[in-house]
Write a protein that holds these residues in place. Structure first.
Motif, short mmCIF file in Angstrom:
data_model
loop_
_atom_site.label_atom_id
_atom_site.label_comp_id
_atom_site.label_asym_id
_atom_site.label_seq_id
_atom_site.Cartn_x
_atom_site.Cartn_y
_atom_site.Cartn_z
N LEU A 161 18.95 18.03 -22.13
CA LEU A 161 19.95 18.63 -23.01
C LEU A 161 21.21 19.01 -22.23
O LEU A 161 22.33 18.88 -22.73
CB LEU A 161 19.37 19.86 -23.71
N SER A 162 21.03 19.47 -20.99
CA SER A 162 22.18 19.77 -20.15
C SER A 162 22.98 18.50 -19.86
O SER A 162 24.22 18.51 -19.86
CB SER A 162 21.71 20.42 -18.84
N SER A 163 22.27 17.40 -19.61
CA SER A 163 22.94 16.12 -19.37
C SER A 163 23.70 15.67 -20.61
O SER A 163 24.83 15.17 -20.51
CB SER A 163 21.91 15.07 -18.97
N LEU A 164 23.10 15.85 -21.79
CA LEU A 164 23.78 15.48 -23.03
C LEU A 164 25.08 16.27 -23.18
O LEU A 164 26.13 15.70 -23.53
CB LEU A 164 22.87 15.76 -24.23
N THR A 165 25.03 17.57 -22.89
CA THR A 165 26.22 18.41 -22.99
C THR A 165 27.29 17.96 -22.01
O THR A 165 28.48 17.88 -22.36
CB THR A 165 25.86 19.88 -22.74
N ASN A 166 26.88 17.67 -20.78
CA ASN A 166 27.85 17.23 -19.77
C ASN A 166 28.50 15.90 -20.16
O ASN A 166 29.72 15.73 -20.02
CB ASN A 166 27.17 17.10 -18.41
#
Length: 413
Positions: A22-27
């Motif tokens: 999810l952090s990667s998606l946000t980035n």
């Protein structure tokens, strides 16, 4: 009962993988949103590069000091607190846009402050991975491969989703989506924090001791040295090169998203294969293919090719990138003792952000002064030379073969 115990053991690993995803998606969502917002608002490539530089610059210092912060309060607590601060900061941007106060310098300032907390959060997640892998009985190379595979998948979903949201609903809606993603990350961190196993924080070595240990370990510092040239076109590809290419050629934000997604698709497949077959890879062959992938990703933008050819070739470029990034993270984690892990990761992250931030600003200035075509020609020459160097540098004893045997010993303990 047995299945319940097995699931509970694997729960922390699943949580850290979900949080990473999810952090990667946000980035990835923000890596399209931020430059497109600045470029659309100002029409200036140099401004776009400057804001991209500001979003990366804090990570150089926070990666170093973040490691100390993690060691002082613990990995789970550091991750939760950093993600919570980022959520509060990024959530203010759609509010500013709604009230018509979305000045580029103000949004850039908020992103700058938010970036201070980004590197420590990522360091904490990475430092937790070996522990959770051991609890779940999963080889570390597989966990690293899965993390990069999820990152690759989100590199597909994030740009496409962002491009579509901007095209259909506008920049305000895109920033709202970003805030929602941040809220979900904080929620996952809270769940992970409740599953943590409190531990006694141990005294950690100084940065001087860590630096001396890195310098003394050739199997650690030499692979990192070969990785440094890839940082030249790391964040610059997404924050400067692609947005400028799309803007100058008159394409839409949807095509910008598809280009980012194509590279992400290749990275996902490459990392997934590495997770499943890590022992079959060799360092120098993968390094050569990775440099070659960078060369090809620039070449398809330089020549006037059909869109489907550009998208297909960009996907191929991502294959070695995903596998190589998973390998490098595995090298650092496998070659570093637990007490030195956070600071070693901090030094590597600081190096990464230092090179990438300078290159973001430098490539933007190069485009501003000499044009996009001249900059692409320079990058083609650079990565062509690196391919040649990587072939000459191949050795009989491969770094990854050494570490693969060490991983087997570590996993059987």
């Amino acid at each position: 009962m047995l299945n319940s115990t097995k699931n509970s053991v694997k729960t922390p690993l699943r949580l850290i993988l979900a949080t990473n995803a999810l952090s990667s998606l946000t980035n990835q969502f923000m890596q399209l949103l931020l430059p497109w917002y600045v470029l659309f608002s100002t029409g200036n490539v140099l401004w776009t590069g400057f804001v991209g530089f500001c979003s990366l610059l804090p990570n150089i210092f926070s990666a170093v000091f973040g490691a100390r912060f993690i060691e002082k309060i613990g990995r789970s607590k550091a991750m939760l607190s950093c993600e919570a601060v980022q959520f509060l900061l990024l959530s203010s941007i759609p509010v500013l846009i709604f009230f018509g106060k979305d000045y580029p310098w103000l949004v850039g300032g908020i992103v700058f402050i938010s970036s201070v907390f980004d590197a420590p959060a990522e360091l904490a997640r990475t430092a937790l991975s070996p522990t959770f892998s051991r609890y779940a009985g999963v080889p570390l190379s597989k966990t690293a491969g899965l993390v990069e595979a999820f990152d690759g998948f989100m590199s597909v979903l994030g740009p496409v989703l962002c491009g579509a949201v901007i095209a259909l609903y506008g920049l305000l809606a895109a920033w709202v989506w970003c805030a929602v993603f941040c809220a979900l990350i904080v929620t996952l961190c809270l769940v992970m924090f409740s599953h943590r196993k409190p531990r006694q924080l141990r005294a950690s070595p100084s940065y001087g001791e860590v630096w001396r240990a890195v310098r003394a370990d050739r199997v650690l510092w030499l692979p990192i040295l070969f990785t440094v040239p890839t940082f030249i076109l790391g964040q610059s590809w997404e924050l400067v090169l692609l947005p400028t290419y799309i803007y100058e050629r008159g394409f839409s934000s949807v095509y910008l998203g598809l280009l980012g997604a194509s590279f992400g698709l290749g990275a996902f497949l490459g990392a997934f294969v590495f997770a499943a077959r890590a022992e079959r890879f060799t360092f120098f062959k993968l390094l050569t293919f990775n440099y070659l992938g960078y060369f090809l990703s620039v070449a398809v933008l330089y020549f006037p090719l059909p869109a489907w050819v550009v998208l297909g070739a960009t996907s191929l470029c991502g294959l070695p990138f995903g596998a190589f990034l998973a390998m490098i993270k595995s090298v650092i984690l496998l070659r570093t003792s637990p007490e030195r892990r956070s600071k070693t990761l901090g030094l590597f992250a600081a190096l990464t952000y230092a090179v990438e931030s300078v290159c973001v600003l430098g490539l933007a200035a190069w485009i501003h002064a000499g044009g996009l075509t001249q900059m692409l020609e320079g990058l083609l020459f650079l990565f062509g030379a690196l391919v040649f160097v990587s072939v000459l540098a191949r050795q009989k004893e491969d770094f990854w073969e050494v570490l693969s045997s060490e991983q087997k010993k570590l996993f059987t303990k």
